[in-house]
Motif scaffolding. Structure first.
Motif, PDB file in Angstrom:
ATOM      1  N   ILE A  37       0.852  -1.186   0.000  1.00 19.10           N
ATOM      2  CA  ILE A  37       0.000   0.000   0.000  1.00 19.10           C
ATOM      3  C   ILE A  37       0.892   1.241   0.000  1.00 19.10           C
ATOM      4  O   ILE A  37       1.810   1.349   0.805  1.00 19.10           O
ATOM      5  CB  ILE A  37      -0.922   0.033   1.236  1.00 19.10           C
ATOM      6  N   VAL A  38       0.605   2.165  -0.918  1.00 14.14           N
ATOM      7  CA  VAL A  38       1.278   3.469  -0.923  1.00 14.14           C
ATOM      8  C   VAL A  38       0.253   4.479  -0.446  1.00 14.14           C
ATOM      9  O   VAL A  38      -0.858   4.550  -0.975  1.00 14.14           O
ATOM     10  CB  VAL A  38       1.797   3.835  -2.333  1.00 14.14           C
ATOM     11  N   SER A  39       0.624   5.255   0.577  1.00  7.94           N
ATOM     12  CA  SER A  39      -0.345   6.161   1.184  1.00  7.94           C
ATOM     13  C   SER A  39       0.316   7.474   1.593  1.00  7.94           C
ATOM     14  O   SER A  39       1.536   7.590   1.651  1.00  7.94           O
ATOM     15  CB  SER A  39      -0.972   5.483   2.401  1.00  7.94           C
ATOM     16  N   ASN A  40      -0.535   8.432   1.918  1.00  5.11           N
ATOM     17  CA  ASN A  40      -0.116   9.757   2.365  1.00  5.11           C
ATOM     18  C   ASN A  40       0.191   9.705   3.865  1.00  5.11           C
ATOM     19  O   ASN A  40      -0.697   9.519   4.669  1.00  5.11           O
ATOM     20  CB  ASN A  40      -1.238  10.755   2.067  1.00  5.11           C
ATOM     21  N   GLY A  41       1.457   9.892   4.216  1.00  5.85           N
ATOM     22  CA  GLY A  41       1.854   9.883   5.622  1.00  5.85           C
ATOM     23  C   GLY A  41       1.840  11.257   6.245  1.00  5.85           C
ATOM     24  O   GLY A  41       2.049  11.403   7.447  1.00  5.85           O
ATOM     25  N   SER A  42       1.570  12.301   5.459  1.00  5.57           N
ATOM     26  CA  SER A  42       1.554  13.668   5.979  1.00  5.57           C
ATOM     27  C   SER A  42       0.236  13.990   6.668  1.00  5.57           C
ATOM     28  O   SER A  42       0.189  14.819   7.568  1.00  5.57           O
ATOM     29  CB  SER A  42       1.771  14.669   4.849  1.00  5.57           C
ATOM     30  N   ASN A  43      -0.825  13.364   6.227  1.00  8.70           N
ATOM     31  CA  ASN A  43      -2.155  13.620   6.748  1.00  8.70           C
ATOM     32  C   ASN A  43      -2.482  12.599   7.847  1.00  8.70           C
ATOM     33  O   ASN A  43      -2.580  11.405   7.558  1.00  8.70           O
ATOM     34  CB  ASN A  43      -3.169  13.527   5.608  1.00  8.70           C
ATOM     35  N   PHE A 109      -2.941   1.896  -4.270  1.00  8.13           N
ATOM     36  CA  PHE A 109      -2.472   3.286  -4.234  1.00  8.13           C
ATOM     37  C   PHE A 109      -3.526   4.135  -3.538  1.00  8.13           C
ATOM     38  O   PHE A 109      -4.636   4.284  -4.044  1.00  8.13           O
ATOM     39  CB  PHE A 109      -2.231   3.795  -5.660  1.00  8.13           C
ATOM     40  N   LEU A 110      -3.190   4.701  -2.384  1.00  6.54           N
ATOM     41  CA  LEU A 110      -4.144   5.487  -1.602  1.00  6.54           C
ATOM     42  C   LEU A 110      -3.789   6.972  -1.517  1.00  6.54           C
ATOM     43  O   LEU A 110      -4.426   7.713  -0.778  1.00  6.54           O
ATOM     44  CB  LEU A 110      -4.248   4.931  -0.173  1.00  6.54           C
ATOM     45  N   ASN A 111      -2.798   7.405  -2.234  1.00  6.17           N
ATOM     46  CA  ASN A 111      -2.408   8.814  -2.174  1.00  6.17           C
ATOM     47  C   ASN A 111      -3.334   9.654  -3.059  1.00  6.17           C
ATOM     48  O   ASN A 111      -3.687   9.224  -4.154  1.00  6.17           O
ATOM     49  CB  ASN A 111      -0.949   8.972  -2.621  1.00  6.17           C
ATOM     50  N   PRO A 112      -3.724  10.855  -2.632  1.00  3.73           N
ATOM     51  CA  PRO A 112      -4.674  11.654  -3.411  1.00  3.73           C
ATOM     52  C   PRO A 112      -4.101  12.291  -4.675  1.00  3.73           C
ATOM     53  O   PRO A 112      -4.855  12.786  -5.501  1.00  3.73           O
ATOM     54  CB  PRO A 112      -5.134  12.730  -2.428  1.00  3.73           C
ATOM     55  N   LYS A 113      -2.776  12.292  -4.836  1.00  4.74           N
ATOM     56  CA  LYS A 113      -2.213  12.844  -6.069  1.00  4.74           C
ATOM     57  C   LYS A 113      -1.050  11.979  -6.536  1.00  4.74           C
ATOM     58  O   LYS A 113      -0.432  11.266  -5.758  1.00  4.74           O
ATOM     59  CB  LYS A 113      -1.795  14.300  -5.895  1.00  4.74           C
ATOM     60  N   MET A 114      -0.809  12.058  -7.840  1.00  6.61           N
ATOM     61  CA  MET A 114       0.249  11.263  -8.464  1.00  6.61           C
ATOM     62  C   MET A 114       1.350  12.205  -8.929  1.00  6.61           C
ATOM     63  O   MET A 114       1.142  13.038  -9.805  1.00  6.61           O
ATOM     64  CB  MET A 114      -0.323  10.487  -9.647  1.00  6.61           C
ATOM     65  N   SER A 152      -9.602  12.393  -2.069  1.00  6.18           N
ATOM     66  CA  SER A 152      -8.727  12.947  -1.044  1.00  6.18           C
ATOM     67  C   SER A 152      -9.052  12.376   0.333  1.00  6.18           C
ATOM     68  O   SER A 152      -8.225  12.408   1.226  1.00  6.18           O
ATOM     69  CB  SER A 152      -8.815  14.473  -1.019  1.00  6.18           C
ATOM     70  N   ASP A 153     -10.265  11.815   0.485  1.00  7.09           N
ATOM     71  CA  ASP A 153     -10.641  11.170   1.738  1.00  7.09           C
ATOM     72  C   ASP A 153     -10.239   9.694   1.664  1.00  7.09           C
ATOM     73  O   ASP A 153     -10.853   8.907   0.955  1.00  7.09           O
ATOM     74  CB  ASP A 153     -12.155  11.305   1.971  1.00  7.09           C
ATOM     75  N   THR A 154      -9.183   9.345   2.383  1.00  9.40           N
ATOM     76  CA  THR A 154      -8.631   7.992   2.321  1.00  9.40           C
ATOM     77  C   THR A 154      -9.641   6.948   2.767  1.00  9.40           C
ATOM     78  O   THR A 154      -9.710   5.860   2.186  1.00  9.40           O
ATOM     79  CB  THR A 154      -7.355   7.908   3.181  1.00  9.40           C
ATOM     80  N   GLU A 155     -10.434   7.268   3.767  1.00  3.96           N
ATOM     81  CA  GLU A 155     -11.433   6.321   4.282  1.00  3.96           C
ATOM     82  C   GLU A 155     -12.424   5.913   3.185  1.00  3.96           C
ATOM     83  O   GLU A 155     -12.691   4.730   2.985  1.00  3.96           O
ATOM     84  CB  GLU A 155     -12.183   6.950   5.467  1.00  3.96           C
ATOM     85  N   LEU A 157     -11.949   6.219  -0.059  1.00  2.00           N
ATOM     86  CA  LEU A 157     -11.190   5.558  -1.110  1.00  2.00           C
ATOM     87  C   LEU A 157     -10.995   4.077  -0.762  1.00  2.00           C
ATOM     88  O   LEU A 157     -11.177   3.199  -1.607  1.00  2.00           O
ATOM     89  CB  LEU A 157      -9.840   6.243  -1.321  1.00  2.00           C
ATOM     90  N   ILE A 158     -10.676   3.795   0.483  1.00  2.00           N
ATOM     91  CA  ILE A 158     -10.517   2.414   0.948  1.00  2.00           C
ATOM     92  C   ILE A 158     -11.833   1.653   0.808  1.00  2.00           C
ATOM     93  O   ILE A 158     -11.850   0.502   0.361  1.00  2.00           O
ATOM     94  CB  ILE A 158      -9.997   2.372   2.404  1.00  2.00           C
ATOM     95  N   GLN A 159     -12.939   2.286   1.164  1.00  2.00           N
ATOM     96  CA  GLN A 159     -14.245   1.630   1.026  1.00  2.00           C
ATOM     97  C   GLN A 159     -14.535   1.302  -0.435  1.00  2.00           C
ATOM     98  O   GLN A 159     -15.037   0.218  -0.737  1.00  2.00           O
ATOM     99  CB  GLN A 159     -15.348   2.516   1.607  1.00  2.00           C
ATOM    100  N   SER A 160     -14.221   2.215  -1.350  1.00  2.00           N
ATOM    101  CA  SER A 160     -14.420   1.963  -2.783  1.00  2.00           C
ATOM    102  C   SER A 160     -13.536   0.827  -3.273  1.00  2.00           C
ATOM    103  O   SER A 160     -13.974  -0.025  -4.056  1.00  2.00           O
ATOM    104  CB  SER A 160     -14.124   3.214  -3.594  1.00  2.00           C
ATOM    105  N   ILE A 161     -12.297   0.805  -2.823  1.00  2.00           N
ATOM    106  CA  ILE A 161     -11.373  -0.260  -3.206  1.00  2.00           C
ATOM    107  C   ILE A 161     -11.877  -1.601  -2.685  1.00  2.00           C
ATOM    108  O   ILE A 161     -11.903  -2.595  -3.423  1.00  2.00           O
ATOM    109  CB  ILE A 161      -9.942   0.047  -2.713  1.00  2.00           C
ATOM    110  N   ASP A 162     -12.286  -1.636  -1.422  1.00  2.00           N
ATOM    111  CA  ASP A 162     -12.824  -2.877  -0.841  1.00  2.00           C
ATOM    112  C   ASP A 162     -14.037  -3.383  -1.619  1.00  2.00           C
ATOM    113  O   ASP A 162     -14.166  -4.573  -1.882  1.00  2.00           O
ATOM    114  CB  ASP A 162     -13.212  -2.655   0.619  1.00  2.00           C
TER     115      ASP A 162
END
Length: 170
Positions: A37-43, A109-114, A152-155, A157-162
């Motif tokens: 999993i690649v994710s945003n660690g800043s938020n 990929f869970l980051n909001p931008k590429m 931009s909302d990881t939660e 995005l995860i639900q959509s991926i699941d």
């Protein structure tokens, strides 16, 4: 001129490192044992949602590696930061080398931008199946693209991926 050289160096490095054969032998998502999993660690909320998702996946017997990108100049122990991105846009870090040396069944990929460094990691990650949000001009990167209005909302995005992974598993 300089941007052309930078792009050439970036593409050259990708070609040199893309030495694996992408396996077309894909199995069902339920059979996935290793996940990257690649994710945003800043938020903090994104990081929390990613950790919660990792715990959920591990409770189902999956081995999960998370690579966080911290949008900061300072080095970090949980991922990589801007400090690890070299001039041509290539990320270099021990954690990145570890991720790129492994083979995964699933890449999320869970980051909001590429950005270029993330595109580099996504393309070179040796995974049988890659899933992520739709980015303009980046359709070739993922095997399954989520076309959401706001990722931009990881939660969510995860639900959509699941949801998509459950559909694929049936």
């Amino acid at each position: 001129m300089i941007s052309t050289i930078r792009t050439w160096m970036f593409n050259k490095s990708m070609k040199e490192h893309q030495n694996f054969n992408k396996s077309k032998n894909r199995s069902g998502v339920n059979l996935c044992q290793s996940i990257c999993i690649v994710s945003n660690g800043s938020n903090p909320s994104s990081k929390s949602a990613t950790e919660k998702y990792k715990t959920k996946l591990e409770s189902h017997g999956k081995k999960v590696d998370i690579l966080y990108f911290i949008d900061d100049k300072q080095e970090t122990d949980i991922g990589y930061s801007r400090q690890s991105i070299k001039w041509p846009g290539i990320p270099q870090n021990e954690i990145i080398d570890n991720i790129l040396s492994k083979e995964y069944d699933l890449f999320i990929f869970l980051n909001p931008k590429m950005e270029d460094h993330m595109r580099y990691l996504t393309i070179l990650c040796n995974a049988k199946f890659k899933i992520g949000p739709k980015f303009e001009g980046q359709n070739h990167i993922f095997d399954l693209i989520l076309d959401l209005s706001d990722f931009s909302d990881t939660e969510s995005l995860i639900q959509s991926i699941d949801k998509q992974l459950r559909l694929l598993s049936n």
